[in-house]
Motif scaffolding. Structure first.
Motif, PDB file in Angstrom:
ATOM      1  N   SER A 183    -108.050 -36.690  -7.093  1.00  0.00           N
ATOM      2  CA  SER A 183    -109.042 -36.133  -6.161  1.00  0.00           C
ATOM      3  C   SER A 183    -108.626 -34.792  -5.553  1.00  0.00           C
ATOM      4  CB  SER A 183    -109.355 -37.133  -5.047  1.00  0.00           C
ATOM      5  OG  SER A 183    -108.193 -37.365  -4.268  1.00  0.00           O
ATOM      6  N   LEU A 184    -107.332 -34.525  -5.457  1.00  0.00           N
ATOM      7  CA  LEU A 184    -106.884 -33.247  -4.902  1.00  0.00           C
ATOM      8  C   LEU A 184    -106.986 -32.118  -5.926  1.00  0.00           C
ATOM      9  CD1 LEU A 184    -103.749 -34.411  -2.879  1.00  0.00           C
ATOM     10  CD2 LEU A 184    -106.049 -33.917  -2.015  1.00  0.00           C
ATOM     11  N   GLU A 185    -106.976 -32.465  -7.221  1.00  0.00           N
ATOM     12  CA  GLU A 185    -107.016 -31.454  -8.270  1.00  0.00           C
ATOM     13  C   GLU A 185    -108.417 -31.148  -8.780  1.00  0.00           C
ATOM     14  OE1 GLU A 185    -104.720 -33.904  -8.329  1.00  0.00           O
ATOM     15  OE2 GLU A 185    -102.852 -32.803  -8.188  1.00  0.00           O
ATOM     16  N   ASN A 240    -112.913 -32.663  -8.742  1.00  0.00           N
ATOM     17  CA  ASN A 240    -113.904 -33.590  -8.192  1.00  0.00           C
ATOM     18  C   ASN A 240    -114.287 -34.648  -9.224  1.00  0.00           C
ATOM     19  OD1 ASN A 240    -116.092 -32.624  -9.832  1.00  0.00           O
ATOM     20  ND2 ASN A 240    -116.302 -30.876  -8.449  1.00  0.00           N
TER      21      ASN A 240
END
Length: 126
Positions: free
Chosen positions: A34-36, A38
């Motif tokens: 999720s941080l890299e 969507n």
């Protein structure tokens, strides 16, 4: 047609499969990445990797979609018709190293088959 370039996002997603010997659900991939990227990007890449016969998918318990790396697939189609096992305690999902013979059915063409066995894995079966 599927993925032609190995973008950073594709590499990140494929790295998840290289780190694990078991199947990974789309939900777990979204949590991990999720941080890299969507979730739309994750689903788009998963779809294209499946089209390219790099991954195969199947439905697990509760209808969640799981993905695993293909072993013997090619551009002509998925060749690894095998059952999957999902642990009812820890939720781990594995491809079982057993091929399933899909019978010839008159006037029908089978494109895919899914066999999901459920029970306790080697770690939970003590």
């Amino acid at each position: 047609m599927g993925i032609l370039r190995k973008t950073k996002s594709v590499r990140l997603l494929l790295d998840e499969f290289d780190k694990s010997s078991s199947a990974i659900s789309a939900i777990i991939l979204i949590e991990r990445l999720s941080l890299e990227m969507n979730k739309t990007t994750i689903y788009r890449i998963l779809d294209k990797l499946e089209e390219d016969k790099v991954l195969h998918s199947f439905l697990g318990k509760n209808g969640h979609k799981w993905y695993a790396k293909c072993k013997e697939c090619s551009a002509s189609g998925h060749q690894d018709a095998h059952p999957h096992f999902q642990c009812s305690d820890c939720g781990k999902v594995d491809c079982l190293p057993t091929n399933v013979l899909i019978p010839k059915i008159p006037n029908r063409k089978v494109d895919t088959s899914q066999v999901l066995l459920q029970g306790k894995c080697e770690e939970c079966f003590v």
